[in-house]
Scaffold this active site. Structure first.
Site, PDB file in Angstrom:
ATOM      1  N   GLN A 186       2.246 -12.903   6.699  1.00 54.77           N
ATOM      2  CA  GLN A 186       1.892 -12.603   5.064  1.00 54.77           C
ATOM      3  C   GLN A 186       2.639 -12.883   3.655  1.00 54.77           C
ATOM      4  OE1 GLN A 186      -1.691  -9.217   6.522  1.00 54.77           O
ATOM      5  NE2 GLN A 186       0.498  -8.467   7.769  1.00 54.77           N
ATOM      6  N   HIS A 230       0.006 -16.823   3.552  1.00 46.40           N
ATOM      7  CA  HIS A 230      -1.025 -15.944   2.152  1.00 46.40           C
ATOM      8  C   HIS A 230       0.375 -16.867   0.823  1.00 46.40           C
ATOM      9  CE1 HIS A 230      -2.563 -12.414   3.406  1.00 46.40           C
ATOM     10  NE2 HIS A 230      -3.191 -13.150   3.383  1.00 46.40           N
ATOM     11  N   CYS A 248      -4.553 -31.597  -8.043  1.00 44.64           N
ATOM     12  CA  CYS A 248      -4.183 -32.135  -7.147  1.00 44.64           C
ATOM     13  C   CYS A 248      -2.530 -32.188  -5.899  1.00 44.64           C
ATOM     14  CB  CYS A 248      -2.446 -33.218  -8.337  1.00 44.64           C
ATOM     15  SG  CYS A 248      -1.768 -32.990  -8.784  1.00 44.64           S
ATOM     16  N   SER A 271       3.239  -4.949   9.244  1.00 48.53           N
ATOM     17  CA  SER A 271       1.476  -4.414   7.768  1.00 48.53           C
ATOM     18  C   SER A 271       0.664  -3.928   8.303  1.00 48.53           C
ATOM     19  CB  SER A 271       0.981  -5.737   9.179  1.00 48.53           C
ATOM     20  OG  SER A 271       0.232  -6.197   8.493  1.00 48.53           O
ATOM     21  N   SER A 272       0.079  -3.281   7.824  1.00 46.32           N
ATOM     22  CA  SER A 272      -1.073  -2.427   7.613  1.00 46.32           C
ATOM     23  C   SER A 272      -2.303  -3.070   8.631  1.00 46.32           C
ATOM     24  CB  SER A 272      -1.401  -1.796   6.741  1.00 46.32           C
ATOM     25  OG  SER A 272      -1.822  -2.389   5.722  1.00 46.32           O
ATOM     26  N   ARG A 329       1.007  -1.089  -0.269  1.00 43.27           N
ATOM     27  CA  ARG A 329      -0.266  -0.182  -0.382  1.00 43.27           C
ATOM     28  C   ARG A 329       0.879   1.758   0.194  1.00 43.27           C
ATOM     29  NH1 ARG A 329      -2.183  -3.534   2.053  1.00 43.27           N
ATOM     30  NH2 ARG A 329      -4.855  -4.667   1.380  1.00 43.27           N
ATOM     31  N   ILE A 365      12.260  -1.063  10.562  1.00 48.01           N
ATOM     32  CA  ILE A 365      11.207  -2.551  11.477  1.00 48.01           C
ATOM     33  C   ILE A 365      13.369  -2.723  11.778  1.00 48.01           C
ATOM     34  CG2 ILE A 365      11.390  -4.453  11.684  1.00 48.01           C
ATOM     35  CD1 ILE A 365       9.020  -3.504   9.896  1.00 48.01           C
ATOM     36  N   ASP A 413       7.808 -13.842  -0.034  1.00 44.74           N
ATOM     37  CA  ASP A 413       8.862 -14.340  -0.272  1.00 44.74           C
ATOM     38  C   ASP A 413      10.066 -15.045  -0.166  1.00 44.74           C
ATOM     39  OD1 ASP A 413       9.420 -12.813   2.158  1.00 44.74           O
ATOM     40  OD2 ASP A 413       9.530 -10.584   1.477  1.00 44.74           O
ATOM     41  N   CYS A 416      -0.159 -29.479 -15.697  1.00 47.10           N
ATOM     42  CA  CYS A 416       0.260 -30.406 -14.155  1.00 47.10           C
ATOM     43  C   CYS A 416       0.389 -31.474 -14.915  1.00 47.10           C
ATOM     44  CB  CYS A 416      -0.710 -30.407 -12.902  1.00 47.10           C
ATOM     45  SG  CYS A 416      -0.427 -32.187 -11.427  1.00 47.10           S
TER      46      CYS A 416
HETATM   47  P1  NAD Z   1       0.346  -3.903   3.306  1.00 52.25           P
HETATM   48  O1  NAD Z   1       1.616  -3.040   2.334  1.00 52.25           O
HETATM   49  O2  NAD Z   1      -0.686  -3.260   3.496  1.00 52.25           O
HETATM   50  O3  NAD Z   1       1.841  -2.591   4.851  1.00 52.25           O
HETATM   51  C1  NAD Z   1       3.202  -2.923   4.803  1.00 52.25           C
HETATM   52  C2  NAD Z   1       2.801  -1.896   6.147  1.00 52.25           C
HETATM   53  O4  NAD Z   1       4.234  -1.549   6.453  1.00 52.25           O
HETATM   54  C3  NAD Z   1       2.837   0.184   5.015  1.00 52.25           C
HETATM   55  O5  NAD Z   1       1.711   0.497   6.739  1.00 52.25           O
HETATM   56  C4  NAD Z   1       3.666   0.389   6.072  1.00 52.25           C
HETATM   57  O6  NAD Z   1       4.183   1.993   5.751  1.00 52.25           O
HETATM   58  C5  NAD Z   1       4.951  -0.737   6.627  1.00 52.25           C
HETATM   59  N1  NAD Z   1       5.969  -0.514   6.238  1.00 52.25           N
HETATM   60  C6  NAD Z   1       6.587  -0.592   5.313  1.00 52.25           C
HETATM   61  N2  NAD Z   1       7.978  -0.291   5.303  1.00 52.25           N
HETATM   62  C7  NAD Z   1       8.207  -0.226   6.364  1.00 52.25           C
HETATM   63  C8  NAD Z   1       9.653  -0.541   7.022  1.00 52.25           C
HETATM   64  N3  NAD Z   1      10.850  -0.789   6.674  1.00 52.25           N
HETATM   65  N4  NAD Z   1       9.606  -0.284   8.745  1.00 52.25           N
HETATM   66  C9  NAD Z   1       8.563  -0.157   9.253  1.00 52.25           C
HETATM   67  N5  NAD Z   1       7.226  -0.408   9.033  1.00 52.25           N
HETATM   68  C10 NAD Z   1       7.285   0.108   7.266  1.00 52.25           C
HETATM   69  O7  NAD Z   1       1.017  -4.762   3.923  1.00 52.25           O
HETATM   70  P2  NAD Z   1       0.517  -6.153   4.219  1.00 52.25           P
HETATM   71  O8  NAD Z   1      -0.214  -5.659   6.026  1.00 52.25           O
HETATM   72  O9  NAD Z   1       1.380  -7.111   4.865  1.00 52.25           O
HETATM   73  O10 NAD Z   1      -0.404  -6.556   3.514  1.00 52.25           O
HETATM   74  C11 NAD Z   1      -0.526  -6.798   2.112  1.00 52.25           C
HETATM   75  C12 NAD Z   1      -0.711  -7.727   1.579  1.00 52.25           C
HETATM   76  O11 NAD Z   1       0.231  -8.584  -0.095  1.00 52.25           O
HETATM   77  C13 NAD Z   1      -0.491  -9.016   2.310  1.00 52.25           C
HETATM   78  O12 NAD Z   1      -1.119  -9.959   2.679  1.00 52.25           O
HETATM   79  C14 NAD Z   1       0.758 -10.218   1.284  1.00 52.25           C
HETATM   80  O13 NAD Z   1       0.668 -11.459   0.902  1.00 52.25           O
HETATM   81  C15 NAD Z   1       1.109  -9.193  -0.015  1.00 52.25           C
HETATM   82  N6  NAD Z   1       2.573  -8.641  -0.406  1.00 52.25           N
HETATM   83  C16 NAD Z   1       3.215  -9.182  -0.325  1.00 52.25           C
HETATM   84  C17 NAD Z   1       4.761  -9.316  -0.177  1.00 52.25           C
HETATM   85  C18 NAD Z   1       6.094  -9.317   0.065  1.00 52.25           C
HETATM   86  O14 NAD Z   1       5.950 -10.932   0.424  1.00 52.25           O
HETATM   87  N7  NAD Z   1       6.731  -8.876   0.577  1.00 52.25           N
HETATM   88  C19 NAD Z   1       5.229  -7.391  -0.914  1.00 52.25           C
HETATM   89  C20 NAD Z   1       3.562  -7.206  -1.234  1.00 52.25           C
HETATM   90  C21 NAD Z   1       2.862  -7.415  -0.496  1.00 52.25           C
END
Ligand code: NAD
Length: 265
Positions: free
Chosen positions: A113, A133, A144, A207-208, A48, A250, A116, A166
């Site tokens: 979630q 996910h 299968c 995570s948002s 997002r 983080i 990667d 498959c």
């Molecule tokens: P999201 O994008 O909705 O939220 C990410 C949050 O992390 C945001 O609020 C942002 O402000 C915060 N953020 C970003 N970088 C940061 C940092 N370095 N330090 C601190 N905060 C930081 O992500 P979500 O809640 O995981 O939901 C998105 C969905 O999309 C998930 O279900 C996931 O499966 C998928 N997704 C996965 C990946 C991946 O595997 N890397 C990447 C993008 C989306």
């Protein structure tokens, strides 16, 4: 010490990481819960934040994938286009700090979630990672459940403009991820629920907290009596329920908390 609803902004001093280290020190069993934000420091855009790949392309719904050959081809085209990003990414300081918490038996599980595979690559044993996910590093047959590596699919796709079926059963191959509209993986959901109910500290990182049902776990932990800590750049809807909220990056935050934890050990 009362941690209730403490919010600390950018980590200008040690107070945020120190509070988190205190919580980790006092906990019997920590569960770490990660979202896309843990991987941005590795170069994978989150969902997002402005400019993320997902803001430029509408996700492909599961029903559309199943019903439309064109959508399946588009999904695979996107996946292979992302390969340059995914192939080179490495775990960052945040992943490494989590792996250290698991290795020191401070954290028992990492519920993620993310798709990667970076927690496993950072050294967290696969059986302690719960992928809500799925995982984009390999594919699965929707019929299968057979696991299929991406490379042979890519070779076929490059040659014929579409993925193979498959080899076991002729079913459709899809990256082993959970798309919008697809059922959540039952076994992982059960494991995540068990771990969440058993912990006494639930640590949300990046995570948002807007994608459900995954986003329900922090409040489930809180209702079960666990403390809740959130490290995220931006506010989330459940900040008010947390015992500690750090609006911070983080990698540096968690690395510093780990350092402080180790110093006091
Ligand atoms: P999201 O994008 O909705 O939220 C990410 C949050 O992390 C945001 O609020 C942002 O402000 C915060 N953020 C970003 N970088 C940061 C940092 N370095 N330090 C601190 N905060 C930081 O992500 P979500 O809640 O995981 O939901 C998105 C969905 O999309 C998930 O279900 C996931 O499966 C998928 N997704 C996965 C990946 C991946 O595997 N890397 C990447 C993008 C989306």
């Amino acid at each position: 010490m009362d941690f209730c609803r403490l919010r600390i902004g950018a980590v200008k001093n040690d107070s945020g990481p120190a509070r988190l280290a205190d919580l980790l020190r006092g906990a019997r069993d920590t569960v770490v819960f990660t979202g896309a934000g843990i991987s941005t420091e590795s170069g994978i855009p989150d969902f997002r934040s402005p400019g993320g790949i997902w803001t430029k392309m509408a996700p492909i719904d599961f029903q559309d994938f199943v019903c439309s050959r064109e959508m399946r081809n588009e999904a695979w085209r996107r996946r292979f286009a992302m390969e340059n990003t995914f192939a080179g990414v490495r775990p960052n300081a945040g992943h490494d700090a989590i792996a250290a918490l698991v290795a020191r038996e401070v954290a028992s599980h990492v519920i993620t979630q993310n798709i990667d595979n970076l927690h496993q690559m950072s050294g967290v044993p696969a059986e302690q990672v719960i992928e809500l996910h799925g995982n984009t590093r390999y594919a699965k047959c929707l019929e299968c459940g057979a696991r299929v590596e991406l490379e042979p699919i890519r070779v076929h796709f490059d040659a014929y403009g579409e993925p193979p079926d498959c080899r076991e059963c002729g079913g459709l191959l899809k990256t082993a991820t959970i798309s919008f509209g697809q059922a959540m993986p039952e076994h992982e959901m059960e494991r995540a629920e068990r771990a969440t109910r058993a912990c006494d500290l639930f640590l949300v990182l990046g995570s948002s907290l807007v994608v459900y049902p995954a986003a329900g776990f922090p409040l489930l932990a809180k209702r079960g009596g666990a403390k809740l800590a959130i490290v995220n750049r931006e506010p989330t809807d459940i900040d008010d329920f947390a015992d500690l909220v750090l609006h911070a990056e983080i990698g540096p935050t968690l690395s510093r908390s780990l350092e402080l934890l180790e110093k006091s050990a």
